[in-house]
Design a protein around this motif. Structure first.
Motif, PDB file in Angstrom:
ATOM      1  N   SER A 161       0.832  -1.209   0.000  1.00 39.25           N
ATOM      2  CA  SER A 161       0.000   0.000   0.000  1.00 39.25           C
ATOM      3  C   SER A 161       0.865   1.256   0.000  1.00 39.25           C
ATOM      4  N   LEU A 162       1.938   1.243   0.804  1.00 36.11           N
ATOM      5  CA  LEU A 162       2.839   2.394   0.838  1.00 36.11           C
ATOM      6  C   LEU A 162       3.525   2.588  -0.507  1.00 36.11           C
ATOM      7  N   ALA A 163       3.948   1.484  -1.136  1.00 40.77           N
ATOM      8  CA  ALA A 163       4.607   1.600  -2.434  1.00 40.77           C
ATOM      9  C   ALA A 163       3.668   2.176  -3.483  1.00 40.77           C
ATOM     10  N   GLU A 164       2.364   1.883  -3.339  1.00 48.03           N
ATOM     11  CA  GLU A 164       1.396   2.332  -4.335  1.00 48.03           C
ATOM     12  C   GLU A 164       0.961   3.777  -4.099  1.00 48.03           C
ATOM     13  N   TYR A 165       0.725   4.119  -2.823  1.00 50.96           N
ATOM     14  CA  TYR A 165       0.105   5.406  -2.539  1.00 50.96           C
ATOM     15  C   TYR A 165       0.929   6.323  -1.626  1.00 50.96           C
ATOM     16  N   ALA A 167       4.405   6.772  -1.712  1.00 56.35           N
ATOM     17  CA  ALA A 167       5.747   7.105  -2.187  1.00 56.35           C
ATOM     18  C   ALA A 167       6.022   8.588  -2.005  1.00 56.35           C
ATOM     19  N   GLY A 168       7.148   8.886  -1.341  1.00 55.84           N
ATOM     20  CA  GLY A 168       7.539  10.269  -1.132  1.00 55.84           C
ATOM     21  C   GLY A 168       6.932  10.908   0.095  1.00 55.84           C
ATOM     22  N   HIS A 169       6.005  10.217   0.762  1.00 52.61           N
ATOM     23  CA  HIS A 169       5.344  10.780   1.935  1.00 52.61           C
ATOM     24  C   HIS A 169       5.640   9.973   3.197  1.00 52.61           C
ATOM     25  N   VAL A 170       5.777   8.679   3.044  1.00 52.76           N
ATOM     26  CA  VAL A 170       6.076   7.806   4.179  1.00 52.76           C
ATOM     27  C   VAL A 170       7.274   6.942   3.799  1.00 52.76           C
ATOM     28  N   ARG A 171       8.243   6.860   4.708  1.00 49.55           N
ATOM     29  CA  ARG A 171       9.451   6.078   4.436  1.00 49.55           C
ATOM     30  C   ARG A 171       9.659   5.074   5.561  1.00 49.55           C
ATOM     31  N   VAL A 172       9.739   3.809   5.201  1.00 46.29           N
ATOM     32  CA  VAL A 172       9.949   2.738   6.180  1.00 46.29           C
ATOM     33  C   VAL A 172      11.443   2.615   6.434  1.00 46.29           C
ATOM     34  N   MET A 173      11.860   2.861   7.675  1.00 46.80           N
ATOM     35  CA  MET A 173      13.279   2.817   8.015  1.00 46.80           C
ATOM     36  C   MET A 173      13.718   1.450   8.523  1.00 46.80           C
ATOM     37  N   GLY A 174      12.783   0.549   8.728  1.00 43.66           N
ATOM     38  CA  GLY A 174      13.172  -0.786   9.174  1.00 43.66           C
ATOM     39  C   GLY A 174      11.988  -1.538   9.758  1.00 43.66           C
ATOM     40  N   LEU A 175      12.193  -2.828   9.994  1.00 42.56           N
ATOM     41  CA  LEU A 175      11.168  -3.687  10.563  1.00 42.56           C
ATOM     42  C   LEU A 175      11.690  -4.357  11.821  1.00 42.56           C
ATOM     43  N   LEU A 176      10.785  -4.676  12.727  1.00 43.98           N
ATOM     44  CA  LEU A 176      11.120  -5.392  13.948  1.00 43.98           C
ATOM     45  C   LEU A 176      10.296  -6.676  13.971  1.00 43.98           C
ATOM     46  N   THR A 177      10.916  -7.776  14.349  1.00 43.58           N
ATOM     47  CA  THR A 177      10.226  -9.058  14.367  1.00 43.58           C
ATOM     48  C   THR A 177      10.569  -9.821  15.634  1.00 43.58           C
ATOM     49  N   ARG A 178       9.688 -10.759  15.995  1.00 42.61           N
ATOM     50  CA  ARG A 178       9.879 -11.519  17.234  1.00 42.61           C
ATOM     51  C   ARG A 178      11.076 -12.452  17.154  1.00 42.61           C
ATOM     52  N   LYS A 179      11.481 -12.852  15.948  1.00 46.17           N
ATOM     53  CA  LYS A 179      12.606 -13.774  15.792  1.00 46.17           C
ATOM     54  C   LYS A 179      13.897 -12.985  15.630  1.00 46.17           C
ATOM     55  N   GLY A 180      14.754 -13.078  16.621  1.00 49.30           N
ATOM     56  CA  GLY A 180      16.018 -12.368  16.552  1.00 49.30           C
ATOM     57  C   GLY A 180      16.911 -12.841  15.437  1.00 49.30           C
ATOM     58  N   SER A 181      16.740 -14.095  14.997  1.00 50.17           N
ATOM     59  CA  SER A 181      17.588 -14.636  13.927  1.00 50.17           C
ATOM     60  C   SER A 181      17.324 -13.960  12.588  1.00 50.17           C
ATOM     61  N   HIS A 182      16.209 -13.236  12.467  1.00 53.17           N
ATOM     62  CA  HIS A 182      15.894 -12.554  11.212  1.00 53.17           C
ATOM     63  C   HIS A 182      16.597 -11.207  11.089  1.00 53.17           C
ATOM     64  N   ALA A 183      17.250 -10.750  12.134  1.00 49.23           N
ATOM     65  CA  ALA A 183      17.918  -9.445  12.090  1.00 49.23           C
ATOM     66  C   ALA A 183      18.941  -9.412  10.962  1.00 49.23           C
ATOM     67  N   GLY A 184      18.923  -8.327  10.207  1.00 50.94           N
ATOM     68  CA  GLY A 184      19.840  -8.168   9.094  1.00 50.94           C
ATOM     69  C   GLY A 184      19.268  -8.610   7.759  1.00 50.94           C
ATOM     70  N   ARG A 185      18.161  -9.350   7.783  1.00 50.74           N
ATOM     71  CA  ARG A 185      17.561  -9.783   6.533  1.00 50.74           C
ATOM     72  C   ARG A 185      16.664  -8.681   5.976  1.00 50.74           C
ATOM     73  N   VAL A 186      16.166  -8.888   4.760  1.00 50.04           N
ATOM     74  CA  VAL A 186      15.461  -7.824   4.046  1.00 50.04           C
ATOM     75  C   VAL A 186      14.077  -8.312   3.625  1.00 50.04           C
ATOM     76  N   VAL A 187      13.060  -7.460   3.784  1.00 47.60           N
ATOM     77  CA  VAL A 187      11.695  -7.734   3.335  1.00 47.60           C
ATOM     78  C   VAL A 187      11.276  -6.603   2.397  1.00 47.60           C
ATOM     79  N   GLN A 188      11.086  -6.939   1.114  1.00 46.57           N
ATOM     80  CA  GLN A 188      10.707  -5.954   0.103  1.00 46.57           C
ATOM     81  C   GLN A 188      11.615  -4.723   0.134  1.00 46.57           C
ATOM     82  N   GLY A 189      12.890  -4.980   0.298  1.00 51.66           N
ATOM     83  CA  GLY A 189      13.868  -3.899   0.294  1.00 51.66           C
ATOM     84  C   GLY A 189      14.035  -3.183   1.609  1.00 51.66           C
ATOM     85  N   HIS A 190      13.354  -3.588   2.657  1.00 49.99           N
ATOM     86  CA  HIS A 190      13.448  -2.948   3.969  1.00 49.99           C
ATOM     87  C   HIS A 190      14.144  -3.891   4.947  1.00 49.99           C
ATOM     88  N   ARG A 191      15.090  -3.373   5.692  1.00 51.68           N
ATOM     89  CA  ARG A 191      15.952  -4.177   6.549  1.00 51.68           C
ATOM     90  C   ARG A 191      15.281  -4.464   7.905  1.00 51.68           C
TER      91      ARG A 191
END
Length: 507
Positions: A161-165, A167-191
């Motif tokens: 939704s953000l990519a579609e509508y 763009a240029g107004h909201v910027r995702v600086m990162g994601l947080l997840t319950r699994k610590g082993s996922h740290a450093g991985r990327v989801v749709q270009g977001h770390r």
């Protein structure tokens, strides 16, 4: 309607091209006119099989530019059905003369590649248009920086939704997840930066880099967060002044409380301590080896039956449309294995319930000659072969009831897949009372075997030829004896009354 017809024609063209390309690959790109002539009958049968298959998997109803994994899985299922039906029809037509054994395999791969590829290209083209139409990105001072907590389909929806509508107004600086082993991985270009419990340190690190976070979007329900994560989010809100939003609850509202188990309440009112009345006790038979063997037989027999009966299915569908009207298939939602609802398919046997003036018609007036023939011969049940193929039904098992007719006192019949025919059908069918049929179904669940299934299949032929009749009162008495004798019928009665009282009580 016109757009769906165009999509069907495009799919048929792609299937035809994929079949010709399969022949070229098989012959190492050696092109000779006689190859096409020899392949022509098989190509024609492929296209004939493709028409109902595309409609069955609703490929002409999807919007290609918004296609996703469910659409691609439907393409896979349609391709397998098309090739299987084409091979079966080709064998019956000319013993697959001139068709190499490897051709159907190559053909199936290319059909999937062509149909999925067309949908992916449509989606990429649409995404490219969206990017071109987006406003130019403003300066970073006018852009809101956010963090997202959670990785799930809701996260994917929000990012798209953000990519579609946004763009240029909201910027995702990162994601947080319950699994610590996922740290450093990327989801749709977001770390992925870490865990929700670490949000305070992550906020400080980002601020050091000149990235003040204004908002945190949580895509998991609040109750699924750990106590430490909840505390960390509250601290971020109070200490850093960051707004915390729960996206799923913002869209759908708070998750409702778990409903009361009405089946359990009714079973308690029915005296569920008697053997065979509690649905949970009936799940055990599913672990028996016979049920695994039975499923393998169902799949094999369903595929063979669909291939062999494809001309008959097509003929019956045409007759229904001519005599009764479109659509040829009628579906009805019924509880299946474990009580999970599924769509049961049949050929239509009745016309629409209202006449041209809007007056409701009686059922006898809606039943046509074709409908009576289909019901009497049981041919209206043939579309349930597809229910069997996808695992919702079996050839032999308890007949699926309407949800309102499924008494919770004897829900053990839901422990196995429902069937096209069953023990109750050959012992009287519609001439039996609802409690007697349910008791016979539970008896089958506890006593199913190859011998019993064979007896049911043979008995079904007698029902088709001679009609339904109560032929074996001993079987009914034995079924009730296993359920606790006469108290079983009392349990049914008490459960039915409890259910009726509950339905009439104010909400």
């Amino acid at each position: 309607m016109r757009h769906r017809l165009v999509l069907s024609v495009v799919d048929l063209c792609l299937i035809g091209i994929a079949t010709l390309c399969a022949q070229l690959l098989r012959d190492s790109f050696e092109t000779r006119p006689e190859q096409v002539i020899v392949l022509a009958p098989y190509l024609g049968l492929t296209l004939a099989a493709a028409i109902p298959s595309l409609a069955l998997f609703k490929l002409n109803q999807s919007i290609w530019r918004l296609s996703g994994m469910p659409d691609y899985l439907n393409v896979l299922g349609a391709a397998i059905l098309i090739v299987t039906a084409a091979v079966g029809l080709g064998f019956l037509f000319n013993r697959l003369a001139g068709v190499a054994r490897s051709l159907p395999v190559i053909q199936a791969y290319l059909i999937v590649f062509a149909l999925v590829g067309a949908r992916v290209l449509a989606r990429l083209r649409h995404a490219g248009r969206g990017r071109a139409a987006a406003l130019p990105e403003p300066s970073s001072t006018g852009c809101e920086d956010i963090l997202i907590v959670g990785i799930n389909p809701i996260t994917e929806l929000y990012l798209r939704s953000l990519a579609e509508y946004g763009a240029g107004h909201v910027r995702v600086m990162g994601l947080l997840t319950r699994k610590g082993s996922h740290a450093g991985r990327v989801v749709q270009g977001h770390r992925i930066l870490g865990r929700p419990e670490q949000i305070a340190g992550i906020l400080v690190d980002l601020e050091v880099h000149g990235v003040p976070i204004q908002r945190v979007v949580v895509t998991v329900p609040f109750e699924e967060l750990s106590p430490a994560a909840r505390s960390a989010l509250r601290e971020a809100n109070e200490t850093f002044g960051i707004r915390v939003e729960f996206f799923a609850e913002h869209i759908c509202g708070p998750r409702p409380k778990p409903p009361v188990d009405t089946h359990q309440a009714a079973r308690s009112a029915a005296g569920a301590g008697q053997p065979g009345l509690r649905g949970g006790e009936q799940v055990a038979p599913m672990r028996r080896y016979y049920w695994q063997l039975k499923r393998a037989f169902d799949v094999t027999a369903a595929i063979c039956a669909i291939v062999l009966l494809a001309p008959l299915l097509l003929l019956l569908a045409v007759l229904v449309v001519i005599d009764i009207g479109a659509p040829a298939i009628f579906w009805q939602q019924r509880p299946g294995i474990g009580g999970r609802p599924f769509r049961l398919y049949k050929f239509r046997t009745m016309a629409r319930p209202y006449d041209a003036d809007g007056n409701r018609l009686a059922d006898d007036d809606r039943l046509t000659g074709t409908g009576r023939f289909l019901r009497r011969s049981r041919l209206d049940e043939l579309p349930q072969l597809f229910n069997i193929l996808i695992g919702e039904m079996s050839f032999v098992g308890p007949r699926p009831l309407l949800a309102t007719d499924q008494c919770p006192a004897i829900d053990g019949r839901l422990a196995v897949r429902p069937g096209i025919t069953g023990w109750a059908q050959i012992k009287g069918g519609r001439k039996l009372s609802a409690p007697d049929k349910a008791a016979l179904d539970v008896w089958y669940v506890n006593n199913a075997s190859l011998r019993v299934d064979f007896q049911i299949l043979v008995g079904t032929l007698g029902v088709v030829l001679l009609g339904e009749r109560v032929t074996d009162g001993d079987a009914i008495r034995e079924a009730w004896r296993e359920l606790g004798g006469g108290t079983g019928k009392d349990a049914w009665s008490r459960a039915s009354m409890a259910r009726a009282a509950q339905a009439q009580s104010p909400a």
